[in-house]
Design a protein around this motif. Structure first.
Motif, mmCIF file in Angstrom:
data_model
loop_
_atom_site.group_PDB
_atom_site.id
_atom_site.type_symbol
_atom_site.label_atom_id
_atom_site.label_comp_id
_atom_site.label_asym_id
_atom_site.label_seq_id
_atom_site.Cartn_x
_atom_site.Cartn_y
_atom_site.Cartn_z
ATOM 1 N N CYS A 35 -8.369 31.644 38.105
ATOM 2 C CA CYS A 35 -7.201 31.754 37.238
ATOM 3 C C CYS A 35 -6.154 30.801 37.802
ATOM 4 O O CYS A 35 -5.924 30.776 39.008
ATOM 5 N N TYR A 99 -1.879 41.783 37.771
ATOM 6 C CA TYR A 99 -2.519 40.777 36.935
ATOM 7 C C TYR A 99 -4.016 41.041 36.922
ATOM 8 O O TYR A 99 -4.521 41.829 37.738
ATOM 9 N N TYR A 101 -7.980 38.959 35.636
ATOM 10 C CA TYR A 101 -8.702 37.859 35.011
ATOM 11 C C TYR A 101 -10.193 38.173 35.090
ATOM 12 O O TYR A 101 -10.602 39.051 35.838
#
Length: 143
Positions: A35, A99, A101
């Motif tokens: 990412c 976060y 990903y």
């Protein structure tokens, strides 16, 4: 259950990302997930690689600023709404997701998603109680 994520701090200049991938490639370290978040001046490249400790050594030797961070890898059913069950379980347990990903390929028949959360132990316990599979680091690095 913790997976080590490699973060590389990059100046936002042409060729910097290419240099990172070249250094890792020459060291025979494969990237499994990545990412890239950037601003006008710099970026943070987050990677899951086959050998995080070796990646740090070769990147530091090449002049890059790096850091290892603990994250968790979670199997997510690869169907519409598959992620919502996991997000609801974490939200109900008051676990914040900083976060996330995903990997570019399937893990068994599911998607594999990396989560950075504030309290990893609480997240792992919550997910286990909800029937969600958290993938051990050895399996992640061996993909």
């Amino acid at each position: 259950m913790r997976v080590q994520q490699l973060s590389v701090f990059l100046e936002n200049k042409p060729g910097r990302l290419a240099a990172v991938t070249k250094v890792l490639g020459e060291a025979h370290i494969n990237m499994r997930a990545l990412c890239l978040a950037d601003t006008s001046d710099f970026g943070v490249l987050r990677l899951i690689v086959t050998d995080p400790a070796a990646a740090v050594l070769v990147l530091k030797a090449a002049g890059f600023v790096t850091r290892l961070t603990d994250v968790i890898a979670v199997e997510v059913p690869d169907r519409p709404g598959g992620l919502s069950h996991i997000m609801e379980a974490l939200g109900s347990a008051d676990v914040s997701v900083e976060y996330l990903y995903a990997f570019t390929e399937k893990f068994r028949d599911n998607a594999l998603v990396i989560f950075r959360v504030e309290d990893i132990d609480k997240a792992v316990d919550t997910l286990a109680a909800s029937g969600v599979q958290v993938v051990p680091s050895a399996e992640v690095y061996a993909l």
